[in-house]
Design a protein around this motif. Structure first.
Motif, mmCIF file in Angstrom:
data_model
loop_
_atom_site.group_PDB
_atom_site.id
_atom_site.type_symbol
_atom_site.label_atom_id
_atom_site.label_comp_id
_atom_site.label_asym_id
_atom_site.label_seq_id
_atom_site.Cartn_x
_atom_site.Cartn_y
_atom_site.Cartn_z
ATOM 1 N N LEU A 17 10.427 -28.183 1.430
ATOM 2 C CA LEU A 17 10.557 -28.243 2.893
ATOM 3 C C LEU A 17 10.954 -29.642 3.354
ATOM 4 O O LEU A 17 11.786 -29.801 4.255
ATOM 5 N N ILE A 18 10.350 -30.658 2.729
ATOM 6 C CA ILE A 18 10.684 -32.044 3.097
ATOM 7 C C ILE A 18 12.148 -32.340 2.769
ATOM 8 O O ILE A 18 12.876 -32.937 3.575
ATOM 9 N N CYS A 19 12.580 -31.886 1.568
ATOM 10 C CA CYS A 19 13.985 -32.110 1.180
ATOM 11 C C CYS A 19 14.923 -31.387 2.130
ATOM 12 O O CYS A 19 15.942 -31.942 2.555
ATOM 13 N N TRP A 24 18.719 -31.536 6.475
ATOM 14 C CA TRP A 24 19.127 -31.072 7.809
ATOM 15 C C TRP A 24 19.233 -32.250 8.772
ATOM 16 O O TRP A 24 20.185 -32.338 9.566
ATOM 17 N N PHE A 25 18.266 -33.153 8.693
ATOM 18 C CA PHE A 25 18.236 -34.305 9.586
ATOM 19 C C PHE A 25 19.469 -35.185 9.371
ATOM 20 O O PHE A 25 20.111 -35.628 10.332
ATOM 21 N N ALA A 31 26.809 -34.928 12.200
ATOM 22 C CA ALA A 31 27.630 -33.810 12.682
ATOM 23 C C ALA A 31 28.380 -34.220 13.949
ATOM 24 O O ALA A 31 27.747 -34.585 14.952
ATOM 25 N N PRO A 32 29.720 -34.186 13.951
ATOM 26 C CA PRO A 32 30.481 -34.541 15.161
ATOM 27 C C PRO A 32 30.217 -33.545 16.283
ATOM 28 O O PRO A 32 30.151 -32.337 16.053
ATOM 29 N N ILE A 33 30.079 -34.053 17.477
ATOM 30 C CA ILE A 33 29.812 -33.227 18.645
ATOM 31 C C ILE A 33 30.919 -33.462 19.674
ATOM 32 O O ILE A 33 31.177 -34.605 20.076
ATOM 33 N N PRO A 68 16.547 -35.779 17.349
ATOM 34 C CA PRO A 68 16.979 -36.431 16.096
ATOM 35 C C PRO A 68 17.441 -37.876 16.311
ATOM 36 O O PRO A 68 17.081 -38.775 15.543
ATOM 37 N N ALA A 69 18.219 -38.089 17.374
ATOM 38 C CA ALA A 69 18.671 -39.455 17.649
ATOM 39 C C ALA A 69 17.491 -40.346 18.020
ATOM 40 O O ALA A 69 17.427 -41.516 17.619
ATOM 41 N N TYR A 70 16.557 -39.783 18.785
ATOM 42 C CA TYR A 70 15.378 -40.547 19.175
ATOM 43 C C TYR A 70 14.558 -40.953 17.955
ATOM 44 O O TYR A 70 14.169 -42.118 17.807
ATOM 45 N N LEU A 71 14.298 -39.966 17.035
ATOM 46 C CA LEU A 71 13.532 -40.270 15.833
ATOM 47 C C LEU A 71 14.240 -41.322 14.982
ATOM 48 O O LEU A 71 13.604 -42.229 14.439
#
Length: 348
Positions: A17-19, A24-25, A31-33, A68-71
Motif C-alpha cells: 500500500l505504501i509503495c 500514485w503520489f 501529471a500535466p494538467i 498532493p501539492a500541499y503535502l
C-alpha cells in the motif's frame, strides 16, 4: 517465529500500500494538467499559506487536487512567494511548486521602434496607464544626460541613446527607470559590438550615433543602409548639404511647427536651424532618432561608392531607392517619381 509469520502478510500488504501510494503520489505530481487560465495572471497574496495557495490553484483548475501539492510543499519545506503568476497549460503540480518557490511578478512590455524620436517614445510612455505620466513630463526626463555624459559630453538630451528594443518591466516601475533601462541597453550594445571599431575609425560615439540616426530614418531596406551611409559620408567629404528630410522634420518639431501629416512644406525647408540639413552644412548637432544595430553597423561600415544622391523607386512599395553619382541623373529620377505620384493621384 509463528507470530512473525502471522504478521508477514499484513506487513507485506502495508508495504504494498505504501509503495502504491508513493507511486500514485509521484505520478500525481508529474501529471500535466490542462487549464483555462494560461493567459491570465494569478495573484498569490502576501501572507498566503501553502494550503491556501494549493486550494486557490485547485479551485482554478491549475491543480487537479489541492492536497498532493500541499503535502509536497510541506515535505520539502517549500517557501512559496507572493506575486503575480502565469501558469502555462498544461503544467504539472511539481512545476507549479517550483514556480511558486522561484517567485514571479507581472511584467508589462514596452517596445521602442527603430527610428522613433524622443517625442514618439514619450507619447508611447504616456499611453501606458501604469506610468501615470504625460508626454511633456517624459520629455523632461529625457533631458537628463547624466547617464550618457561620459560617452557623449556633447549630448543635450537622450535622443539617439534610447535603444530600440522590447523591454519587460514590473507594473510599479518609475518612468525614470524605464528611460535608464533604455540607455543601459544602448551602452551594452555599444560596448559589446561597436566601441572598438569606432575607436579604430577615429569616430566619437556622438558622430556615429548621429549618422546612424540619419541612416535609420532614410533606409527602409537593410541592403540599402550601407549605401545611404556612403551618400552621407561622400556629401560630408565634398562639403555638400546633406538635404535629409528627417532633419527638416526634426527642426520643425523643435520649433513646435511640425503638423504631423508627413508633408515637408516650403516653410519647413526654409526654417533656420542647425538641424535643417537642407540649409546647414555638416551633420546636425545630434541624433534625430533612435538607431538600431543595423544602422550603427552601416555608419561604421559604409559601402564604397561615388553616390551623392538617392530617390525613392516609384515602381516598388518596399521603400527601395535609386542611387546616383551625378545631379542630372538624380533630377531625372526625381521627375520620374513626381510623374508616378501625379498619375497615382489622377486615378479614380
Amino acid at each position: 517465529m509463528p507470530r512473525l509469520k502471522r504478521l508477514l502478510p499484513a506487513l507485506l500488504l502495508i508495504g504494498a500500500l505504501i509503495c502504491s501510494a508513493t507511486l500514485w503520489f509521484v505520478r500525481e505530481l508529474n501529471a500535466p494538467i490542462a487549464h483555462a487560465h494560461a493567459e491570465e495572471y494569478v495573484v498569490i497574496p502576501r501572507g498566503s499559506t501553502s494550503r491556501q495557495i494549493a486550494t486557490q490553484l485547485a479551485a482554478l483548475g491549475i491543480l487537479r487536487r489541492w492536497w498532493p501539492a500541499y503535502l509536497y510543499m510541506r515535505v520539502i519545506r517549500a517557501r512559496p512567494k507572493a506575486g503575480e503568476y502565469r501558469f502555462p497549460s498544461p503544467i504539472t503540480p511539481l512545476e507549479v511548486v517550483r514556480k511558486l518557490e522561484e517567485g514571479e511578478q507581472r511584467l508589462n512590455r514596452f517596445t521602442v521602434i527603430e527610428g522613433w524620436t524622443r517625442w514618439d517614445i514619450a507619447d508611447a510612455m504616456a499611453r501606458l496607464p501604469e506610468l501615470k505620466i504625460d508626454p511633456q513630463e517624459a520629455l523632461a526626463l529625457m533631458d537628463d544626460t547624466s547617464l550618457i555624459k561620459d560617452l557623449d559630453p556633447e549630448a543635450q538630451n537622450l535622443e539617439g541613446y534610447l535603444y530600440p528594443d522590447t523591454y519587460s518591466f514590473p507594473p510599479n516601475i518609475k518612468p525614470r527607470d524605464i528611460i535608464a533601462t533604455m540607455v543601459r541597453r544602448f551602452r551594452q550594445v555599444w560596448f559589446e559590438r561597436f566601441a572598438e571599431r569606432a575607436r579604430a575609425r577615429g569616430q566619437s560615439v556622438h558622430e556615429v550615433v548621429t549618422i546612424a540616426s540619419l541612416i535609420e530614418t532614410e533606409a527602409k531596406l537593410d541592403g540599402e543602409r550601407p549605401l545611404v551611409a556612403s551618400v552621407i559620408y561622400n556629401r560630408l567629404q565634398r562639403n555638400m548639404p546633406l538635404g535629409i528630410d528627417s532633419t527638416v522634420i526634426y527642426a520643425a518639431k523643435l520649433a513646435g511647427k511640425w503638423r504631423g501629416d508627413g508633408k515637408v512644406r516650403q516653410s519647413d525647408i526654409e526654417r533656420p536651424s542647425p538641424y535643417n540639413t537642407r540649409q546647414a552644412l555638416g551633420l546636425p548637432p545630434g541624433p534625430v532618432a533612435s538607431p538600431g544595430a543595423r544602422s550603427i553597423e552601416a555608419a561604421l561600415n559604409p559601402a564604397t561608392t561615388n553616390y551623392l544622391y538617392y530617390v525613392r523607386e516609384p515602381t516598388r512599395d518596399d521603400g527601395a531607392h535609386n542611387f546616383y553619382d551625378n545631379e542630372a541623373d538624380f533630377l531625372r529620377g526625381v521627375q520620374a517619381l513626381r510623374e508616378w505620384e501625379r498619375q497615382r493621384r489622377a486615378q479614380p
